[in-house]
Design a protein around this motif. Structure first.
Motif, PDB file in Angstrom:
ATOM      1  N   GLY A 156       0.790  -1.223   0.000  1.00  0.00           N
ATOM      2  CA  GLY A 156       0.000   0.000   0.000  1.00  0.00           C
ATOM      3  C   GLY A 156       0.823   1.274   0.000  1.00  0.00           C
ATOM      4  O   GLY A 156       0.258   2.370  -0.108  1.00  0.00           O
ATOM      5  N   ILE A 157       2.166   1.164   0.142  1.00  0.00           N
ATOM      6  CA  ILE A 157       2.980   2.386   0.109  1.00  0.00           C
ATOM      7  C   ILE A 157       3.946   2.406  -1.075  1.00  0.00           C
ATOM      8  O   ILE A 157       4.580   3.416  -1.319  1.00  0.00           O
ATOM      9  CB  ILE A 157       3.743   2.627   1.444  1.00  0.00           C
ATOM     10  N   PRO A 161       0.230   2.427  -4.898  1.00  0.00           N
ATOM     11  CA  PRO A 161       0.122   3.834  -5.327  1.00  0.00           C
ATOM     12  C   PRO A 161       0.894   4.120  -6.617  1.00  0.00           C
ATOM     13  O   PRO A 161       0.499   5.019  -7.367  1.00  0.00           O
ATOM     14  CB  PRO A 161       0.683   4.629  -4.141  1.00  0.00           C
ATOM     15  N   LYS A 165      -0.552   5.936  -9.910  1.00  0.00           N
ATOM     16  CA  LYS A 165       0.032   7.029 -10.719  1.00  0.00           C
ATOM     17  C   LYS A 165      -0.051   6.683 -12.211  1.00  0.00           C
ATOM     18  O   LYS A 165      -0.352   7.537 -13.038  1.00  0.00           O
ATOM     19  CB  LYS A 165       1.496   7.257 -10.337  1.00  0.00           C
ATOM     20  N   GLY A 242      -4.786  -0.286   1.432  1.00  0.00           N
ATOM     21  CA  GLY A 242      -3.611  -0.423   0.572  1.00  0.00           C
ATOM     22  C   GLY A 242      -4.005  -0.788  -0.848  1.00  0.00           C
ATOM     23  O   GLY A 242      -3.500  -0.220  -1.817  1.00  0.00           O
ATOM     24  N   TYR A 244      -6.794  -0.192  -2.309  1.00  0.00           N
ATOM     25  CA  TYR A 244      -7.552   0.915  -2.898  1.00  0.00           C
ATOM     26  C   TYR A 244      -6.637   1.903  -3.624  1.00  0.00           C
ATOM     27  O   TYR A 244      -7.040   2.515  -4.626  1.00  0.00           O
ATOM     28  CB  TYR A 244      -8.318   1.604  -1.763  1.00  0.00           C
ATOM     29  N   SER A 245      -5.399   2.050  -3.145  1.00  0.00           N
ATOM     30  CA  SER A 245      -4.522   3.063  -3.736  1.00  0.00           C
ATOM     31  C   SER A 245      -4.095   2.709  -5.165  1.00  0.00           C
ATOM     32  O   SER A 245      -3.572   3.556  -5.878  1.00  0.00           O
ATOM     33  CB  SER A 245      -3.292   3.316  -2.849  1.00  0.00           C
ATOM     34  N   SER A 249      -6.084   8.628  -8.462  1.00  0.00           N
ATOM     35  CA  SER A 249      -6.880   9.735  -7.925  1.00  0.00           C
ATOM     36  C   SER A 249      -7.930  10.254  -8.909  1.00  0.00           C
ATOM     37  O   SER A 249      -8.504  11.306  -8.687  1.00  0.00           O
ATOM     38  CB  SER A 249      -5.948  10.874  -7.490  1.00  0.00           C
ATOM     39  N   LEU A 349       7.845   8.023  -6.002  1.00  0.00           N
ATOM     40  CA  LEU A 349       6.676   7.269  -6.459  1.00  0.00           C
ATOM     41  C   LEU A 349       6.395   7.557  -7.934  1.00  0.00           C
ATOM     42  O   LEU A 349       6.091   6.652  -8.717  1.00  0.00           O
ATOM     43  CB  LEU A 349       5.493   7.729  -5.599  1.00  0.00           C
ATOM     44  N   GLU A 350       6.517   8.844  -8.327  1.00  0.00           N
ATOM     45  CA  GLU A 350       6.225   9.255  -9.707  1.00  0.00           C
ATOM     46  C   GLU A 350       7.125   8.513 -10.692  1.00  0.00           C
ATOM     47  O   GLU A 350       6.682   8.131 -11.769  1.00  0.00           O
ATOM     48  CB  GLU A 350       6.437  10.765  -9.900  1.00  0.00           C
TER      49      GLU A 350
ATOM     50  N   LEU B   4      -5.862  10.744   0.981  1.00  0.00           N
ATOM     51  CA  LEU B   4      -5.013   9.571   0.740  1.00  0.00           C
ATOM     52  C   LEU B   4      -3.872   9.930  -0.209  1.00  0.00           C
ATOM     53  O   LEU B   4      -2.717   9.609   0.033  1.00  0.00           O
ATOM     54  CB  LEU B   4      -5.868   8.440   0.165  1.00  0.00           C
ATOM     55  N   THR B   5      -4.210  10.617  -1.298  1.00  0.00           N
ATOM     56  CA  THR B   5      -3.179  10.994  -2.269  1.00  0.00           C
ATOM     57  C   THR B   5      -2.180  11.938  -1.626  1.00  0.00           C
ATOM     58  O   THR B   5      -0.981  11.843  -1.843  1.00  0.00           O
ATOM     59  CB  THR B   5      -3.823  11.668  -3.496  1.00  0.00           C
ATOM     60  N   LYS B   8       0.198  10.000   0.379  1.00  0.00           N
ATOM     61  CA  LYS B   8       1.169   9.310  -0.479  1.00  0.00           C
ATOM     62  C   LYS B   8       2.275  10.259  -0.906  1.00  0.00           C
ATOM     63  O   LYS B   8       3.444   9.913  -0.902  1.00  0.00           O
ATOM     64  CB  LYS B   8       0.489   8.812  -1.760  1.00  0.00           C
ATOM     65  N   GLU B  11       4.567  11.248   1.935  1.00  0.00           N
ATOM     66  CA  GLU B  11       5.377  10.118   2.350  1.00  0.00           C
ATOM     67  C   GLU B  11       6.457   9.828   1.304  1.00  0.00           C
ATOM     68  O   GLU B  11       7.598   9.541   1.648  1.00  0.00           O
ATOM     69  CB  GLU B  11       4.426   8.942   2.564  1.00  0.00           C
ATOM     70  N   SER B  12       6.096  10.001   0.054  1.00  0.00           N
ATOM     71  CA  SER B  12       7.055   9.789  -1.014  1.00  0.00           C
ATOM     72  C   SER B  12       8.196  10.780  -0.880  1.00  0.00           C
ATOM     73  O   SER B  12       9.366  10.436  -0.991  1.00  0.00           O
ATOM     74  CB  SER B  12       6.344   9.962  -2.353  1.00  0.00           C
ATOM     75  N   ARG B  77      -4.075   4.142   9.937  1.00  0.00           N
ATOM     76  CA  ARG B  77      -3.029   4.072   8.924  1.00  0.00           C
ATOM     77  C   ARG B  77      -3.589   4.728   7.660  1.00  0.00           C
ATOM     78  O   ARG B  77      -4.764   4.522   7.350  1.00  0.00           O
ATOM     79  CB  ARG B  77      -2.667   2.609   8.648  1.00  0.00           C
ATOM     80  N   TYR B  78      -2.819   5.458   6.923  1.00  0.00           N
ATOM     81  CA  TYR B  78      -3.275   6.264   5.772  1.00  0.00           C
ATOM     82  C   TYR B  78      -4.340   7.272   6.234  1.00  0.00           C
ATOM     83  O   TYR B  78      -5.181   7.702   5.448  1.00  0.00           O
ATOM     84  CB  TYR B  78      -3.918   5.410   4.677  1.00  0.00           C
TER      85      TYR B  78
END
Lengths: 401, 116
Positions: A156-157, A161, A165, A242, A244-245, A249, A349-350, B4-5, B8, B11-12, B77-78
């Motif tokens: 989820g991290i 995600p 993206k 997790g 869901y990400s 968006s 992440l990108e 949530l975004t 992310k 955190e990134s 969490r999140y």
């Protein structure tokens, strides 16, 4: 970047592969069908099938959607002879789609050895006859699905995600993107329904998740494997958040059921939990059951995120494996197309999202994924029943009517 | 941008800022950290906004309490609730199936035994 070429099908959709599907219509024909695929020794000849002997509307709809999938160029049906499956109906549907198709009935063809021989010859002929022309294909003609399997606390991290993206970029280019498994979105219903493009769609999404929770409670187990806990996930709702990400968006444009093809670009949720009283057991007995349903909705490519390390691929559509956990990547790197675990050591992440996006386009342009090269062609289809989606599920399509 | 975004992205950035950190605090509302690599008991836990001592060994992907948590406390969490504590845990301790349970459907082990 539009050097994509697709195989043009009669319904206007375009395929990124030209697979010959060999389909058994009951478990009793499975061995013969598998032998035909093995004898063909070709990465683009795939085994699919339905094991049951009883009639079932859903399984016919799924087999028809799969046999007329844009990645499929020809079909060989293998029947034992006495099963309930409507083999003539399916044969006719495939031929009507402009694809070459043949039917072999083992009881009429002279048994195992004879049917394998005839089937192997038929596949060679189907390969020659499967001459769909290739034409330029745009990104907005792509349908991409995502699933997570063997999730852990890193999924989820990192990988999920990052796929989100990639989804955002695909949707900016008007591609269709599908995420799924409402049973693994339990706990996300409120935030998810708020992303729907209409309040009525939001209500449909909420009730789909509530249906999933009810269904899994009756089954007695949530969609949570012991390996998820080994990897640090503690609860179903934690796993859900997790998972869901992966959806990114973008606004949610619609709610689909297995076999429904998205009517245009955008993000769609696929409801894979059967309607009505639970009858046939668990909604999805393993990850490939969900992958098959995504593909039945027209997905050309599947983005599969994994923390613990799933190795599966799929029949019909290539699977890109995105590994969430850097330790797992080290152990299973030959199976993993993307190392998203490096996000934990500082890679943005990108950057990983961009890598998945580029790989998706390269895969669409014909480059084989690792699971494809390794010959992974997992497939599973079991009994289910669904009601058709209501008009609130596809607001844009309803307005256009 | 959804919460949530936003989480992310924050955190990134946090992970990109420092390779020294071994835990990530995903959202302001979270009362746990997630390990980005294996941490040994007594080792210093480093996250973007601070540090503390680990009370036990915790593996990558697993959770560590950011504050003392009591029975019945919700864990976030999140920025979202992921269950309720069944036993207390001290700051720096492991938060997992032995002290946290789902508010929805419980999980099971390989013998089919349920942890409700």
């Amino acid at each position: 970047m539009s050097d994509l070429q697709g195989y043009l099908r009669s319904d206007g959709r375009k395929g990124i592969r030209n697979v010959i599907a060999v389909a058994y219509l009951v478990e009793c024909a499975h061995h013969v069908a598998r032998k035909i695929v093995t004898a063909s020794d070709d990465l683009d000849v795939h085994l699919i099938g339905f094991p049951g002997c009883y009639p079932n509307e859903y399984s016919f709809r799924m087999m028809k959607a799969l046999c007329t999938h844009p990645n499929v160029g020809g079909v060989l049906l293998v029947s034992l002879g006495c099963e309930s499956f409507d083999r003539d109906g399916l044969l006719e549907a495939v031929r009507e789609s402009g694809r070459p198709a043949e039917l072999l009935v083992i009881q009429e063809a002279g048994g195992t050895r004879s049917t394998i021989q005839k089937g192997t010859d038929a596949v060679a002929l189907l390969k020659q006859e499967s001459t769909a022309k290739t034409v330029p294909m745009r990104i907005d003609e792509l349908v991409v699905g995502t699933i997570c399997g063997g999730s852990d606390g890193t999924s989820g991290i990192t990988a999920n995600p990052a796929v989100g993206k990639c989804f955002d970029r695909l949707i900016e280019n008007d591609a269709s993107c599908l995420f799924e498994e409402t049973g693994e979105l339990i706990g996300c219903e409120t935030i998810m329904s708020e992303r729907a493009i209409t309040p009525e769609l939001g209500a449909e999404i909420r009730s789909a998740v509530e249906k999933a929770e009810r269904y899994y409670r009756i089954m007695g187990f949530g969609s949570f494997a012991p390996g998820n806990a080994d990897g640090g996930l503690t609860t179903l709702e934690e796993k859900s958040m997790g998972a869901y990400s992966k959806s990114g968006s973008s606004p949610i444009s619609g709610l689909l059921k297995p076999g429904d093809v998205p009517p245009g670009g955008g993000l769609y949720l696929l409801d894979v939990v059967p309607d009505g009283e639970p009858r046939f057991g668990f909604p999805n007995i393993s990850d490939n059951a969900e992958i098959v349903e995504l593909i039945a909705c027209g997905c050309h490519i599947i983005l599969f995120t994994t923390g613990r390390g799933s190795v599966v691929g799929s029949a019909i559509s290539p699977v890109i494996k995105v590994c969430a956990n850097p330790d797992t990547y080290e152990r299973l790197s030959e199976d993993m197309d993307v190392n998203a675990g490096r996000i934990l050591s500082g890679t943005p992440l990108e950057e990983v999202g961009d890598e998945i996006y580029q790989l998706t386009l390269e895969c669409a342009a014909g480059q084989r994924t690792l699971s494809e090269e390794l010959g992974h062609q997992e497939f599973i289809l079991t009994y289910k029943s669904f009601e058709p989606i209501g008009p609130a599920c596809l607001p844009a399509a309803a307005m256009a009517r | 941008m959804s919460a949530l975004t936003q989480a992310k992205d924050d955190e990134s950035r946090a992970m990109a800022d420092s390779t020294q950190i071994n835990c990530v605090h995903l959202h302001d509302a979270d009362n746990i950290l997630v390990c980005t690599r294996h941490i040994r008991s007594g080792e210093t836990i480093r996250y973007l906004a601070g540090s503390m001592a680990a009370l036990e060994d915790v593996s990558i992907g697993h959770k560590i309490a950011l504050a003392d948590l009591g029975t019945g406390d919700k864990v976030y969490r999140y920025g979202a609730p992921i269950g309720s504590m069944t036993q207390p845990v001290s700051r720096g301790g492991h938060v997992h199936i032995h002290n946290l349970k789902s508010d929805y459907i419980g999980i099971h082990d390989r013998q089919g035994k349920k942890n409700s």
